[in-house]
Design a protein around this motif. Structure first.
Motif, PDB file in Angstrom:
ATOM      1  N   MET A   7       0.832  -1.192   0.000  1.00  0.00           N
ATOM      2  CA  MET A   7       0.000   0.000   0.000  1.00  0.00           C
ATOM      3  C   MET A   7       0.872   1.250   0.000  1.00  0.00           C
ATOM      4  O   MET A   7       1.899   1.288   0.659  1.00  0.00           O
ATOM      5  CB  MET A   7      -0.905   0.003   1.239  1.00  0.00           C
ATOM      6  CG  MET A   7      -1.951  -1.096   1.223  1.00  0.00           C
ATOM      7  SD  MET A   7      -3.072  -0.958  -0.178  1.00  0.00           S
ATOM      8  CE  MET A   7      -3.949   0.543   0.238  1.00  0.00           C
ATOM      9  N   PRO A   8       0.486   2.297  -0.731  1.00  0.00           N
ATOM     10  CA  PRO A   8       1.285   3.522  -0.771  1.00  0.00           C
ATOM     11  C   PRO A   8       1.451   4.140   0.603  1.00  0.00           C
ATOM     12  O   PRO A   8       0.771   3.764   1.558  1.00  0.00           O
ATOM     13  CB  PRO A   8       0.469   4.441  -1.695  1.00  0.00           C
ATOM     14  CG  PRO A   8      -0.325   3.508  -2.542  1.00  0.00           C
ATOM     15  CD  PRO A   8      -0.645   2.337  -1.655  1.00  0.00           C
ATOM     16  N   THR A   9       2.366   5.096   0.662  1.00  0.00           N
ATOM     17  CA  THR A   9       2.710   5.729   1.929  1.00  0.00           C
ATOM     18  C   THR A   9       1.489   6.313   2.631  1.00  0.00           C
ATOM     19  O   THR A   9       0.511   6.693   2.010  1.00  0.00           O
ATOM     20  CB  THR A   9       3.737   6.852   1.690  1.00  0.00           C
ATOM     21  OG1 THR A   9       4.201   7.336   2.946  1.00  0.00           O
ATOM     22  CG2 THR A   9       3.148   7.984   0.906  1.00  0.00           C
ATOM     23  N   ARG A  10       1.574   6.360   3.950  1.00  0.00           N
ATOM     24  CA  ARG A  10       0.448   6.892   4.722  1.00  0.00           C
ATOM     25  C   ARG A  10       0.192   8.340   4.325  1.00  0.00           C
ATOM     26  O   ARG A  10       1.110   9.077   3.982  1.00  0.00           O
ATOM     27  CB  ARG A  10       0.746   6.808   6.213  1.00  0.00           C
ATOM     28  CG  ARG A  10       1.989   7.556   6.650  1.00  0.00           C
ATOM     29  CD  ARG A  10       2.321   7.282   8.106  1.00  0.00           C
ATOM     30  NE  ARG A  10       3.515   7.990   8.535  1.00  0.00           N
ATOM     31  CZ  ARG A  10       4.751   7.572   8.328  1.00  0.00           C
ATOM     32  NH1 ARG A  10       4.941   6.437   7.674  1.00  0.00           N
ATOM     33  NH2 ARG A  10       5.782   8.257   8.760  1.00  0.00           N
ATOM     34  N   PRO A  11      -1.057   8.758   4.376  1.00  0.00           N
ATOM     35  CA  PRO A  11      -1.376  10.133   3.974  1.00  0.00           C
ATOM     36  C   PRO A  11      -0.660  11.150   4.863  1.00  0.00           C
ATOM     37  O   PRO A  11      -0.409  10.914   6.042  1.00  0.00           O
ATOM     38  CB  PRO A  11      -2.893  10.217   4.164  1.00  0.00           C
ATOM     39  CG  PRO A  11      -3.369   8.797   4.076  1.00  0.00           C
ATOM     40  CD  PRO A  11      -2.271   7.980   4.686  1.00  0.00           C
ATOM     41  N   TRP A  12      -0.327  12.272   4.265  1.00  0.00           N
ATOM     42  CA  TRP A  12       0.219  13.414   5.013  1.00  0.00           C
ATOM     43  C   TRP A  12      -0.946  14.337   5.312  1.00  0.00           C
ATOM     44  O   TRP A  12      -1.696  14.725   4.426  1.00  0.00           O
ATOM     45  CB  TRP A  12       1.263  14.122   4.153  1.00  0.00           C
ATOM     46  CG  TRP A  12       1.748  15.414   4.728  1.00  0.00           C
ATOM     47  CD1 TRP A  12       2.544  15.597   5.817  1.00  0.00           C
ATOM     48  CD2 TRP A  12       1.469  16.729   4.215  1.00  0.00           C
ATOM     49  NE1 TRP A  12       2.783  16.925   6.024  1.00  0.00           N
ATOM     50  CE2 TRP A  12       2.141  17.652   5.049  1.00  0.00           C
ATOM     51  CE3 TRP A  12       0.738  17.212   3.126  1.00  0.00           C
ATOM     52  CZ2 TRP A  12       2.093  19.024   4.839  1.00  0.00           C
ATOM     53  CZ3 TRP A  12       0.687  18.575   2.912  1.00  0.00           C
ATOM     54  CH2 TRP A  12       1.358  19.465   3.759  1.00  0.00           C
ATOM     55  N   ARG A  13      -1.118  14.682   6.588  1.00  0.00           N
ATOM     56  CA  ARG A  13      -2.243  15.498   7.020  1.00  0.00           C
ATOM     57  C   ARG A  13      -1.741  16.761   7.703  1.00  0.00           C
ATOM     58  O   ARG A  13      -0.807  16.704   8.501  1.00  0.00           O
ATOM     59  CB  ARG A  13      -3.144  14.725   7.995  1.00  0.00           C
ATOM     60  CG  ARG A  13      -3.766  13.468   7.398  1.00  0.00           C
ATOM     61  CD  ARG A  13      -4.557  12.687   8.436  1.00  0.00           C
ATOM     62  NE  ARG A  13      -5.149  11.502   7.866  1.00  0.00           N
ATOM     63  CZ  ARG A  13      -6.333  11.461   7.264  1.00  0.00           C
ATOM     64  NH1 ARG A  13      -7.080  12.575   7.230  1.00  0.00           N
ATOM     65  NH2 ARG A  13      -6.800  10.356   6.742  1.00  0.00           N
ATOM     66  N   LEU A  14      -2.399  17.868   7.422  1.00  0.00           N
ATOM     67  CA  LEU A  14      -2.024  19.136   8.034  1.00  0.00           C
ATOM     68  C   LEU A  14      -3.299  19.908   8.384  1.00  0.00           C
ATOM     69  O   LEU A  14      -3.924  20.525   7.520  1.00  0.00           O
ATOM     70  CB  LEU A  14      -1.155  19.955   7.079  1.00  0.00           C
ATOM     71  CG  LEU A  14      -0.634  21.281   7.624  1.00  0.00           C
ATOM     72  CD1 LEU A  14       0.235  21.057   8.868  1.00  0.00           C
ATOM     73  CD2 LEU A  14       0.170  22.009   6.556  1.00  0.00           C
ATOM     74  N   ALA A  71      -2.631  14.879   1.653  1.00  0.00           N
ATOM     75  CA  ALA A  71      -2.027  14.434   0.397  1.00  0.00           C
ATOM     76  C   ALA A  71      -1.686  12.965   0.536  1.00  0.00           C
ATOM     77  O   ALA A  71      -1.205  12.520   1.582  1.00  0.00           O
ATOM     78  CB  ALA A  71      -0.775  15.242   0.072  1.00  0.00           C
ATOM     79  N   SER A  72      -1.929  12.194  -0.510  1.00  0.00           N
ATOM     80  CA  SER A  72      -1.641  10.769  -0.460  1.00  0.00           C
ATOM     81  C   SER A  72      -1.353  10.261  -1.862  1.00  0.00           C
ATOM     82  O   SER A  72      -1.658  10.921  -2.861  1.00  0.00           O
ATOM     83  CB  SER A  72      -2.831   9.997   0.147  1.00  0.00           C
ATOM     84  OG  SER A  72      -3.994  10.167  -0.656  1.00  0.00           O
ATOM     85  N   LEU A  73      -0.750   9.081  -1.931  1.00  0.00           N
ATOM     86  CA  LEU A  73      -0.514   8.424  -3.209  1.00  0.00           C
ATOM     87  C   LEU A  73      -1.600   7.372  -3.406  1.00  0.00           C
ATOM     88  O   LEU A  73      -1.762   6.463  -2.594  1.00  0.00           O
ATOM     89  CB  LEU A  73       0.868   7.768  -3.228  1.00  0.00           C
ATOM     90  CG  LEU A  73       2.047   8.743  -3.240  1.00  0.00           C
ATOM     91  CD1 LEU A  73       3.352   7.976  -3.141  1.00  0.00           C
ATOM     92  CD2 LEU A  73       2.023   9.601  -4.491  1.00  0.00           C
ATOM     93  N   ASN A  74      -2.351   7.511  -4.491  1.00  0.00           N
ATOM     94  CA  ASN A  74      -3.445   6.609  -4.807  1.00  0.00           C
ATOM     95  C   ASN A  74      -3.112   5.921  -6.124  1.00  0.00           C
ATOM     96  O   ASN A  74      -3.485   6.372  -7.190  1.00  0.00           O
ATOM     97  CB  ASN A  74      -4.758   7.395  -4.902  1.00  0.00           C
ATOM     98  CG  ASN A  74      -5.951   6.508  -5.199  1.00  0.00           C
ATOM     99  OD1 ASN A  74      -5.919   5.300  -4.964  1.00  0.00           O
ATOM    100  ND2 ASN A  74      -7.007   7.101  -5.732  1.00  0.00           N
ATOM    101  N   GLY A  75      -2.346   4.797  -6.036  1.00  0.00           N
ATOM    102  CA  GLY A  75      -1.848   4.167  -7.243  1.00  0.00           C
ATOM    103  C   GLY A  75      -0.889   5.114  -7.935  1.00  0.00           C
ATOM    104  O   GLY A  75       0.013   5.659  -7.301  1.00  0.00           O
TER     105      GLY A  75
END
Length: 219
Positions: A7-14, A71-75
């Motif tokens: 699974m892609p990296t965990r989402p970055w939240r701000l 921000a996240s990587l979705n595929g």
């Protein structure tokens, strides 16, 4: 490990309070984080989309609204989300005239992104857009899982993506990431030596695998 199953990296939240004075800082924070993910070519479009999504909250929900940038990587896609607590104020595309100074926000997001949308829950909404690197558009293999794993490890070594700095944010973020990457490689070489392996041989194997994965593929 099979990278296609990772699974892609965990989402970055701000979290932030929606305010016009915060827009530029939030855009810079995202830009620095994308440096860690190696998504350099998406930085400008991502910044513009992020600014418009945040401005949409300020205009239609209200200044000072508690919100969250994600921000996240979705595929192969970079996905950008802005969460706010009002599921009623929905963003819409408007046909702004050529001389209009407002009303172009979501039109710009539509033009820059591959797709966008809104997700509603009982107590908040998520306005999102997704962008793809050019390599993914052209059908070339993009090692997103490898980039994402590297970004996760970099965040462990550097603590987290640095806060926006007053000057030269891009080069500062890249320099910090490079320093963390060198620390990672150094620690791995110690690990190989501790387990009786030749660090030079391991580097040669890694270099050979990198070159093999990046050889041009015949269609």
């Amino acid at each position: 490990m099979d990278g296609s199953l990772w699974m892609p990296t965990r989402p970055w939240r701000l979290p932030f309070l929606a305010d016009a004075e915060q827009v530029s800082s939030l855009r810079r924070a995202l830009r620095i984080h994308l440096e860690y993910w190696g998504l350099h070519e998406l930085r400008d479009a991502a910044e513009l989309c992020t600014g418009e999504l945040i401005t949409n909250v300020i205009k239609h929900v209200g200044p000072g609204t508690p919100s969250t940038l994600v921000a996240s990587l979705n595929g192969p896609h970079l996905r950008i989300e802005v969460h706010d607590p009002d599921p009623r104020a929905l963003p819409t595309l408007t046909c702004a005239g050529p001389d209009a100074e407002t009303g172009r926000g979501m039109v710009l997001v539509e033009a820059l992104s591959d797709r966008w949308g809104v997700e509603l829950t009982g107590d908040h909404k998520v306005t999102w857009c997704e962008l793809r690197p050019r390599a993914a558009r052209a059908g070339r293999q993009v090692p997103v899982p490898r980039l994402a794993r590297a970004a996760d490890v970099l965040s462990l070594y550097s603590g987290s993506a640095p806060e926006p700095q007053p000057v030269d944010q891009g080069r500062l973020g890249a320099a910090m990431a490079e320093e963390a990457a060198i620390d990672i490689i150094t620690d791995l070489l110690y690990w190989f030596r501790l387990h009786g392996r030749d660090p030079d041989d391991m580097l040669d194997q890694a270099q050979a695998r990198f070159e093999a994965e990046n050889e041009p593929r015949l269609s």
